[in-house]
Design a protein around this motif. Structure first.
Motif, PDB file in Angstrom:
ATOM      1  N   ASP A 193       0.864  -1.186   0.000  1.00  0.00           N
ATOM      2  CA  ASP A 193       0.000   0.000   0.000  1.00  0.00           C
ATOM      3  C   ASP A 193       0.897   1.232   0.000  1.00  0.00           C
ATOM      4  O   ASP A 193       1.238   1.773   1.049  1.00  0.00           O
ATOM      5  CB  ASP A 193      -0.915  -0.038   1.228  1.00  0.00           C
ATOM      6  N   GLN A 194       1.300   1.677  -1.196  1.00  0.00           N
ATOM      7  CA  GLN A 194       2.231   2.800  -1.290  1.00  0.00           C
ATOM      8  C   GLN A 194       1.671   4.056  -0.644  1.00  0.00           C
ATOM      9  O   GLN A 194       2.365   4.748   0.108  1.00  0.00           O
ATOM     10  CB  GLN A 194       2.572   3.079  -2.757  1.00  0.00           C
ATOM     11  N   LYS A 195       0.419   4.361  -0.934  1.00  0.00           N
ATOM     12  CA  LYS A 195      -0.201   5.564  -0.366  1.00  0.00           C
ATOM     13  C   LYS A 195      -0.172   5.494   1.154  1.00  0.00           C
ATOM     14  O   LYS A 195       0.150   6.484   1.829  1.00  0.00           O
ATOM     15  CB  LYS A 195      -1.638   5.686  -0.860  1.00  0.00           C
ATOM     16  N   GLY A 196      -0.497   4.329   1.704  1.00  0.00           N
ATOM     17  CA  GLY A 196      -0.495   4.183   3.153  1.00  0.00           C
ATOM     18  C   GLY A 196       0.880   4.378   3.759  1.00  0.00           C
ATOM     19  O   GLY A 196       1.029   5.035   4.800  1.00  0.00           O
ATOM     20  N   ILE A 197       1.902   3.816   3.107  1.00  0.00           N
ATOM     21  CA  ILE A 197       3.278   3.972   3.598  1.00  0.00           C
ATOM     22  C   ILE A 197       3.690   5.434   3.584  1.00  0.00           C
ATOM     23  O   ILE A 197       4.198   5.973   4.587  1.00  0.00           O
ATOM     24  CB  ILE A 197       4.255   3.141   2.739  1.00  0.00           C
ATOM     25  N   TYR A 198       3.465   6.125   2.456  1.00  0.00           N
ATOM     26  CA  TYR A 198       3.924   7.503   2.323  1.00  0.00           C
ATOM     27  C   TYR A 198       3.138   8.460   3.215  1.00  0.00           C
ATOM     28  O   TYR A 198       3.640   9.536   3.557  1.00  0.00           O
ATOM     29  CB  TYR A 198       3.835   7.957   0.865  1.00  0.00           C
ATOM     30  N   ASN A 199       1.920   8.098   3.586  1.00  0.00           N
ATOM     31  CA  ASN A 199       1.131   8.930   4.490  1.00  0.00           C
ATOM     32  C   ASN A 199       1.431   8.636   5.959  1.00  0.00           C
ATOM     33  O   ASN A 199       0.985   9.377   6.834  1.00  0.00           O
ATOM     34  CB  ASN A 199      -0.366   8.728   4.247  1.00  0.00           C
TER      35      ASN A 199
END
Length: 405
Positions: free
Chosen positions: A77-83
């Motif tokens: 979950d790229q979005k989750g990691i970066y957020n």
């Protein structure tokens, strides 16, 4: 560092047995490790929980020759990691994993009676999508990670096995091949039908998890081996960081500094008394910026400024940057902020411009917009003594000048 001869041999091989180049590379690596305290990561650093639970990089086991094997699931979950973490935190965690591998090398070397200095990877691209493959932050981190890895962890990769390679894999692979062509011969793209059999050629069935074609399962018989394998999954929003409200923007004591592209600005403060304390706090309007602190003593000779806080890129999206330095001698102390972009282009659908001038912990930074910084600085001429009750502290607020690049 343990086993110094072996360590040098690795760098010697990385520079094709050119002694001066190997020595230069090793010296730079040692300085880098000291500057960013890499040698104490395993003892002094506590990884964020969201990364230990959800960042899909796992120690799978060992191959038939006793070398460690890591499994990387690109369905993350790229979005989750970066957020949930800053880019610098993510890179620090990756370094932490590399240092854990180094400790594992020592253990395996003792067990096997032979040097174990490499690790193999299984990259599973089953969850790769075009949006993930072309995500700007992901490409930036790939560029940064590749540079740090090849400069400071040479000859570390034994083999890379790619399974379920979608068409989008070529986008990421082209980046790595451009920056680290020496890895090209270590990458094996396994066939869509027989990759399980090919993995079993190098990893024992009892060591390979069931979902990859082996016999290994969790105690409850689950072939996904969730007890030691982190699979890509959605990260709960409860881990998300909250964006900074940019409170310094409305602070009457703060001054605005605008730094345009290809420029730098210096904020200088005279330190009239030794043992004075300088504190700073700043935030950027958006993106990140290079920031450093230097000090120049007052002396009869023309002394050169000494860098006391190495220049590095700082992102204040989630909280202001704060710091403190004790000036033991009178002199001149300055902050430096800059944007210096000597550009090189990489073709990845669109042209991405990369800053290659900031040789710091992050190494590379994508070009962004103009930055504005709100900076407040307090210089406290406080005498430090053995008397902890000394409260004779005078706080003076320095109004920084407004610069326009």
């Amino acid at each position: 560092m343990a086993n110094a001869n072996l360590y040098f041999e690795i760098f010697f091989a990385a520079r094709e047995f050119d002694l001066p180049k190997a020595e230069d590379m090793l010296r730079k690596c040692i300085a880098w490790r000291k500057q960013y305290k890499v040698d104490t990561l395993l003892t002094d650093y506590t990884p964020p929980e969201v990364l230990t639970k959800y960042y899909p990089v796992s120690l799978l086991g060992f191959d038939k020759d006793g070398f460690p094997v890591r499994y990387v699931d690109f369905a993350t979950d790229q979005k989750g990691i970066y957020n949930s973490v800053k880019k610098s935190d993510l890179i620090k965690y990756c370094l932490y994993l590399l240092e854990k591998d180094a400790e594992l090398f020592k253990i395996q070397s003792q067990k096997s009676g032979k040097p174990i200095t490499k690790v193999s990877y299984i990259y599973n691209f089953e969850g790769m999508t075009i949006s993930k493959a072309t995500d700007k932050t992901s490409i930036e981190l790939l560029l940064i990670g590749t540079r740090i890895f090849q400069d400071n962890y040479p000859e570390r990769i034994r083999e890379i096995y790619v399974i379920n390679a979608a068409a989008y894999f070529s986008i990421l692979f082209s980046v790595v091949k451009t920056l680290a062509p020496q890895l090209f011969n270590k990458v094996y793209i396994l066939g869509a039908e027989k990759w399980r059999e090919e993995l079993l050629d190098v990893i024992d069935a009892d060591e390979l998890p069931g979902f990859l074609g082996g016999n290994k399962t969790d105690p409850d018989g689950n072939p996904l081996c969730n007890s030691f394998i982190i699979h890509g999954t959605t990260i709960p929003e409860s881990y998300y960081l909250k964006k900074s409200e940019k409170n310094l923007t409305h602070c009457p004591e703060a001054k605005k500094l605008v730094v345009t592209r290809l420029s730098k600005e210096n904020l200088t403060f005279e330190v009239e008394e030794g043992n004075s304390l300088l504190e700073w706090e700043f935030e950027t309007k958006n993106k990140d910026i290079a920031f450093g602190v230097y000090f120049k003593e007052n002396s009869g000779n023309e002394s050169k400024p000494v860098e006391i806080l190495p220049k590095r890129r700082i992102d204040t999206d989630y909280e202001p940057e704060t710091g403190m330095f004790k000036c033991e001698q009178p002199g001149r102390l300055g902050h430096r902020v800059e944007r210096r972009h000597h550009l090189q282009s990489f073709c990845l659908q669109d042209v991405i411009l990369v800053d290659q001038t900031v040789d710091d912990f992050l190494g590379l930074s994508l070009v962004g917009q103009c930055y504005s910084i709100h900076l407040t600085t307090r210089l406290s001429p406080k005498r430090f003594s053995s008397n902890d009750d000394d409260d004779d502290e005078m706080m003076t607020t320095f109004n920084t000048k407004s610069y326009c690049g």
